[in-house]
Design a protein around this motif. Structure first.
Motif, short mmCIF file in Angstrom:
data_model
loop_
_atom_site.label_atom_id
_atom_site.label_comp_id
_atom_site.label_asym_id
_atom_site.label_seq_id
_atom_site.Cartn_x
_atom_site.Cartn_y
_atom_site.Cartn_z
N PHE A 130 -5.93 1.84 -2.75
CA PHE A 130 -5.70 2.10 -1.37
C PHE A 130 -4.16 2.78 -1.32
O PHE A 130 -3.44 2.50 -2.02
CB PHE A 130 -5.35 0.66 -0.33
CG PHE A 130 -6.66 0.04 -0.13
CD1 PHE A 130 -7.22 0.11 1.23
CD2 PHE A 130 -7.36 -0.78 -0.89
CE1 PHE A 130 -8.55 -0.36 1.50
CE2 PHE A 130 -8.45 -1.44 -0.68
CZ PHE A 130 -9.32 -1.47 0.60
N VAL A 155 0.81 -1.13 -0.17
CA VAL A 155 0.00 -0.06 0.00
C VAL A 155 0.81 1.21 0.04
O VAL A 155 1.76 1.48 0.75
CB VAL A 155 -1.04 0.01 1.32
CG1 VAL A 155 -1.66 1.39 1.33
CG2 VAL A 155 -1.60 -1.24 1.11
N ASN A 193 -9.11 4.50 1.16
CA ASN A 193 -9.69 3.68 -0.07
C ASN A 193 -10.74 4.41 -0.77
O ASN A 193 -11.41 5.20 -0.25
CB ASN A 193 -9.82 2.29 0.39
CG ASN A 193 -11.08 2.12 1.38
OD1 ASN A 193 -11.33 2.49 2.45
ND2 ASN A 193 -12.23 2.07 0.54
N HIS A 221 -12.01 -5.64 0.46
CA HIS A 221 -11.03 -5.82 1.67
C HIS A 221 -12.18 -6.36 2.85
O HIS A 221 -13.21 -6.60 2.48
CB HIS A 221 -10.65 -4.46 2.20
CG HIS A 221 -11.90 -3.23 2.15
ND1 HIS A 221 -12.36 -2.84 1.02
CD2 HIS A 221 -12.55 -2.80 3.28
CE1 HIS A 221 -13.07 -1.65 1.35
NE2 HIS A 221 -13.25 -1.81 2.60
N VAL A 242 2.68 4.57 0.74
CA VAL A 242 2.58 5.60 1.64
C VAL A 242 2.81 6.94 1.18
O VAL A 242 3.84 7.10 0.35
CB VAL A 242 3.74 5.35 2.76
CG1 VAL A 242 3.78 6.30 3.81
CG2 VAL A 242 3.50 3.99 3.30
N GLN A 256 -6.38 3.11 12.38
CA GLN A 256 -6.29 1.82 13.09
C GLN A 256 -5.29 2.17 14.45
O GLN A 256 -4.59 3.19 14.55
CB GLN A 256 -5.60 0.88 12.35
CG GLN A 256 -6.52 0.32 11.11
CD GLN A 256 -5.81 -0.46 10.17
OE1 GLN A 256 -6.36 -1.85 10.08
NE2 GLN A 256 -4.91 -0.38 9.31
N VAL A 282 -2.82 -5.93 5.70
CA VAL A 282 -2.21 -4.32 5.96
C VAL A 282 -2.06 -4.08 7.52
O VAL A 282 -3.16 -3.89 8.08
CB VAL A 282 -3.23 -3.19 5.50
CG1 VAL A 282 -2.97 -1.88 5.68
CG2 VAL A 282 -3.42 -3.53 3.95
N SER A 314 -1.76 4.98 2.11
CA SER A 314 -1.58 5.42 3.59
C SER A 314 -0.94 6.74 3.54
O SER A 314 -0.02 7.12 2.64
CB SER A 314 -0.67 4.33 4.32
OG SER A 314 -0.55 4.57 5.43
N VAL A 321 -5.30 5.07 6.64
CA VAL A 321 -5.45 4.20 5.36
C VAL A 321 -6.65 4.65 4.66
O VAL A 321 -7.76 4.56 5.24
CB VAL A 321 -5.67 2.63 5.96
CG1 VAL A 321 -5.80 1.91 4.73
CG2 VAL A 321 -4.35 2.19 6.52
#
Length: 313
Positions: free
Chosen positions: A34, A6, A231, A249, A8, A193, A221, A36, A229
């Motif tokens: 996706f 994913v 999406n 997901h 960054v 998260q 992930v 981050s 994160v």
């Protein structure tokens, strides 16, 4: 399980780096769906403070949480293991609290500071969303504020929501779905998260916003406090003529041992009900956001059973 990274992306010095950031966002959205975000303006302490508020709410007795009941007509309020997932035929193993600006909220007497702190957190999420969406508008040759106007949470018809989510610890659940395979129906989702509360897995592969094609390879992930994160949702995929990908997901229990509690916070940019969406190439006919949601729910929860949904993990 093969690795599918994913990207960054840093939002540092956004105004001076906007062209560079736009290229990075588009590359991620086209190929992974996706990415981050770091250097986004919400500190780790602020994120942890919002998680503390969330945990305080979920630790309340059911009868107190039930004072903010789930309303199926607005999809706001507290729900407990109530979401049936077409992709699994089972109920997701989580509880959640859905909130909109003008919906019913938990009382500060039950969760001190809930309203003021959560409202501030939502405002910061909106600012980050506006930055990302302005980049997508630029790349798609829309006016710079096109998606910002469409997703303005201060308008009375805006469907944008914050969702606080809690997965209770699970035993003897190796390999099962704490949240079954799905996509998000809305425009853009910001997911927060916490360190070591893993389980999120992604699976790119869709070619159209109405299709259910996906590969068999899901990539974990890792959960981390701080990065967001993000999406793409089905709506933005349609809005971009399927250029930006809304991919599948899920949240999966550990293969071995006990899956500890998991908390997450999702900010859904779901646009204004009366706003008309159509891609720059007009691949699909114009439709209001409200009409799109109705069609998507029917499509995703119909006989195909592929697993689209308006929720995050």
């Amino acid at each position: 399980m093969s690795e599918r990274l994913v990207p960054v992306i840093s939002l540092r010095d956004f105004n001076t780096r906007k062209e560079e950031i736009t290229q990075q966002l588009i590359n991620a959205a086209e190929h992974v769906g996706f990415f981050s975000l770091i250097d986004h303006g919400i500190s780790t302490d602020e994120i942890e403070a919002q998680f503390a508020i969330s945990k305080t709410f979920f630790n309340l007795p059911a009868e107190v949480k039930g004072k903010t009941p789930h309303d199926p007509t607005t999809n706001n309020g507290w729900e407990y293991k109530a979401q049936l997932r077409p992709s699994t035929g089972l109920y997701d193993q989580k509880e959640s609290l859905w909130l909109q600006r003008d919906s019913s909220w938990p009382a500060d007497a039950d969760v001190p500071g809930f309203h003021a702190k959560t409202t501030t957190f939502m405002a910061k999420c909106a600012t980050i969303s506006d930055q990302v969406l302005s980049c997508f508008a630029l790349a798609l040759n829309f006016p710079p504020d096109h998606f910002q106007i469409a997703n303005n949470p201060h308008e009375p018809d805006c469907l944008t929501q914050l969702r606080l989510i809690h997965y209770p610890p699970s035993e003897n659940a190796a390999g099962t779905w704490r949240a079954g395979t799905h996509t998000d129906i809305g425009c853009l989702t910001l997911l927060f998260q916490r360190d070591n509360e893993d389980g999120l897995e992604i699976c790119p592969g869709r070619e159209s916003h109405s299709g259910f094609a996906t590969s068999d390879v899901f990539t974990p992930v890792p959960a981390e406090t701080g990065p967001i994160v993000v999406n793409i949702g089905d709506m933005l995929m349609a809005w971009s003529d399927d250029r930006l990908k809304s991919n599948f997901h899920r949240v999966r229990a550990k293969d071995v041992g006990i899956s500890a509690a998991r908390y997450s916070i999702a900010y859904f940019n779901q646009a204004r009900r009366e706003f008309v969406l159509q891609g720059p190439k007009k691949k699909y006919p114009p439709v209001t956001v409200g009409e799109y949601f109705a069609q998507a729910v029917q499509r995703n929860f119909g006989a195909m059973g592929g697993g689209g949904d308006a929720v995050a993990v």
